[in-house]
Design a protein around this motif. Structure first.
Motif, PDB file in Angstrom:
ATOM      1  N   ALA A   1       0.821  -1.205   0.000  1.00 22.70           N
ATOM      2  CA  ALA A   1       0.000   0.000   0.000  1.00 22.70           C
ATOM      3  C   ALA A   1       0.860   1.263   0.000  1.00 22.70           C
ATOM      4  O   ALA A   1       0.339   2.368   0.169  1.00 22.70           O
ATOM      5  N   ASP A   2       2.153   1.099  -0.180  1.00 22.95           N
ATOM      6  CA  ASP A   2       3.038   2.255  -0.358  1.00 22.95           C
ATOM      7  C   ASP A   2       4.304   1.818  -1.093  1.00 22.95           C
ATOM      8  O   ASP A   2       4.551   0.620  -1.268  1.00 22.95           O
ATOM      9  N   THR A   3       5.072   2.769  -1.531  1.00 22.89           N
ATOM     10  CA  THR A   3       6.300   2.455  -2.269  1.00 22.89           C
ATOM     11  C   THR A   3       7.463   2.163  -1.331  1.00 22.89           C
ATOM     12  O   THR A   3       8.442   1.537  -1.728  1.00 22.89           O
ATOM     13  N   LYS A   4       7.342   2.603  -0.080  1.00 23.37           N
ATOM     14  CA  LYS A   4       8.427   2.436   0.887  1.00 23.37           C
ATOM     15  C   LYS A   4       8.786   0.967   1.092  1.00 23.37           C
ATOM     16  O   LYS A   4       9.960   0.591   1.019  1.00 23.37           O
ATOM     17  N   TRP A   5       7.773   0.128   1.354  1.00 26.19           N
ATOM     18  CA  TRP A   5       8.047  -1.274   1.662  1.00 26.19           C
ATOM     19  C   TRP A   5       8.408  -2.079   0.416  1.00 26.19           C
ATOM     20  O   TRP A   5       9.156  -3.056   0.501  1.00 26.19           O
ATOM     21  N   MET A   6       7.923  -1.651  -0.725  1.00 26.73           N
ATOM     22  CA  MET A   6       8.354  -2.296  -1.966  1.00 26.73           C
ATOM     23  C   MET A   6       9.833  -1.988  -2.211  1.00 26.73           C
ATOM     24  O   MET A   6      10.621  -2.868  -2.578  1.00 26.73           O
ATOM     25  N   SER A   7      10.221  -0.737  -1.983  1.00 31.02           N
ATOM     26  CA  SER A   7      11.625  -0.345  -2.145  1.00 31.02           C
ATOM     27  C   SER A   7      12.512  -1.076  -1.145  1.00 31.02           C
ATOM     28  O   SER A   7      13.654  -1.438  -1.449  1.00 31.02           O
ATOM     29  N   TYR A   8      11.984  -1.310   0.049  1.00 34.35           N
ATOM     30  CA  TYR A   8      12.714  -2.039   1.091  1.00 34.35           C
ATOM     31  C   TYR A   8      13.107  -3.428   0.577  1.00 34.35           C
ATOM     32  O   TYR A   8      14.261  -3.859   0.721  1.00 34.35           O
ATOM     33  N   LEU A   9      12.148  -4.123  -0.035  1.00 33.24           N
ATOM     34  CA  LEU A   9      12.430  -5.458  -0.557  1.00 33.24           C
ATOM     35  C   LEU A   9      13.335  -5.409  -1.787  1.00 33.24           C
ATOM     36  O   LEU A   9      14.187  -6.273  -1.984  1.00 33.24           O
ATOM     37  N   GLN A  10      13.159  -4.366  -2.589  1.00 28.79           N
ATOM     38  CA  GLN A  10      14.008  -4.230  -3.780  1.00 28.79           C
ATOM     39  C   GLN A  10      15.468  -4.014  -3.387  1.00 28.79           C
ATOM     40  O   GLN A  10      16.377  -4.594  -3.983  1.00 28.79           O
ATOM     41  N   GLU A  11      15.683  -3.190  -2.379  1.00 28.18           N
ATOM     42  CA  GLU A  11      17.048  -2.921  -1.916  1.00 28.18           C
ATOM     43  C   GLU A  11      17.725  -4.173  -1.385  1.00 28.18           C
ATOM     44  O   GLU A  11      18.953  -4.299  -1.437  1.00 28.18           O
ATOM     45  N   LYS A  12      16.930  -5.107  -0.900  1.00 31.57           N
ATOM     46  CA  LYS A  12      17.470  -6.365  -0.387  1.00 31.57           C
ATOM     47  C   LYS A  12      17.522  -7.453  -1.456  1.00 31.57           C
ATOM     48  O   LYS A  12      17.872  -8.609  -1.163  1.00 31.57           O
ATOM     49  N   GLY A  13      17.177  -7.077  -2.680  1.00 34.75           N
ATOM     50  CA  GLY A  13      17.240  -8.016  -3.790  1.00 34.75           C
ATOM     51  C   GLY A  13      16.207  -9.126  -3.722  1.00 34.75           C
ATOM     52  O   GLY A  13      16.428 -10.225  -4.243  1.00 34.75           O
ATOM     53  N   LEU A  14      15.055  -8.836  -3.106  1.00 35.35           N
ATOM     54  CA  LEU A  14      14.057  -9.875  -2.899  1.00 35.35           C
ATOM     55  C   LEU A  14      12.875  -9.824  -3.864  1.00 35.35           C
ATOM     56  O   LEU A  14      11.990 -10.680  -3.809  1.00 35.35           O
ATOM     57  N   ILE A  15      12.845  -8.823  -4.731  1.00 40.27           N
ATOM     58  CA  ILE A  15      11.804  -8.786  -5.758  1.00 40.27           C
ATOM     59  C   ILE A  15      12.453  -8.661  -7.136  1.00 40.27           C
ATOM     60  O   ILE A  15      13.618  -8.266  -7.263  1.00 40.27           O
ATOM     61  N   ASP A  16      11.711  -9.030  -8.152  1.00 44.43           N
ATOM     62  CA  ASP A  16      12.154  -8.860  -9.533  1.00 44.43           C
ATOM     63  C   ASP A  16      11.923  -7.400  -9.897  1.00 44.43           C
ATOM     64  O   ASP A  16      10.795  -6.980 -10.162  1.00 44.43           O
TER      65      ASP A  16
END
Length: 252
Positions: free
Chosen positions: A80-95
């Motif tokens: 529901a926000d970009t913050k937590w998506m970015s959190y996972l992206q920074e950890k290399g956990l999303i495509d």
């Protein structure tokens, strides 16, 4: 004759294995609590069209992101926000290539049915004196709706007057339930959450400029199953977007 029987048995076995494989296919989507009704409907429709089971898990975006970080078996994540998506992206956990901002929403002030009070979305309005009791929303440091709510309250100059009366919940649906039960005199939730409840009334819409835009990004989780891409693309289809729109989400 024996040869024909053997071939028939082999064909039946192959069909059985194929059916079992299809029946066992599963896609798991972790999605923000505010998406519950819409995604359940979309998943049910997708299951009718495909030989696959869509397993859903709804909670605060922060909770789901932490679960994925700890190895929870998710294929798709929608926050529901970009913050937590970015959190996972920074950890290399999303495509990262699959990440897309899919939906938008609005922030509203709700009260239990029949418990309306006057409110003006203005810095000169004394919000603290407008009602008695508690104000519910998500945890203001981690849950997206709570983060947006704190931004809006600060922007309007209301934060100091109500911060000691604030009840931070685990997700937006928990805040909605507290208001439904009358345990909180008011709540700050998404417009879409208010629309699915007959036990609350929306008394004001927070100005979009009072907080960061409410954006719902969607992405495939690293290591997602082969079947997940199909549902991921279905979530972006006009058919799925029509469902989201019916529940009050805006398209991006």
């Amino acid at each position: 004759m024996i040869k024909k029987q053997l071939l028939l048995c082999l064909a039946i076995c192959v069909m059985g294995v194929s059916f079992a494989a299809n029946a066992g296919e599963r896609i798991t989507i972790f999605a923000a609590a505010s998406l519950t009704n819409a995604i359940q409907e979309i998943a049910a429709e997708y299951e009718k069209e495909k030989a696959v089971k869509v397993q859903t898990s709804f909670a605060a975006s922060s909770t789901l992101a932490k679960q994925i970080e700890q190895g929870a078996p998710a294929d798709i994540y929608m926050s529901a926000d970009t913050k937590w998506m970015s959190y996972l992206q920074e950890k290399g956990l999303i495509d990262a290539g699959s990440k897309t901002n899919l939906l938008g929403n609005h922030l509203v002030l709700i009260v239990p049915k029949g418990k309306v009070f006057k409110v003006e979305m203005d810095k000169n309005f004394n919000f603290g004196n407008a009602f008695n009791g508690r104000l519910c929303t998500g945890e203001t440091e981690s849950v997206p709706v709570g983060i947006y709510a704190k931004q809006a309250l600060k922007n309007l100059g209301w934060w100091d007057a109500v911060k000691m009366r604030l009840v931070g919940t685990q997700d937006v649906r928990a805040a909605l339930v507290f208001v439904e039960r009358g345990e909180c005199a008011a709540g700050i939730v998404y417009e879409t959450d208010a629309r699915v409840s007959a036990k609350v009334e929306t008394i004001a819409l927070f100005p979009d400029a009072s907080h960061e835009p409410v954006i719902y990004p969607l992405a495939l989780v690293k290591g997602a199953s082969a079947q997940a891409a199909g549902f991921y693309h279905y979530m972006k289809s006009d058919k799925a977007k029509a469902v989201f729109t019916r529940y009050g989400f805006s398209r991006i």
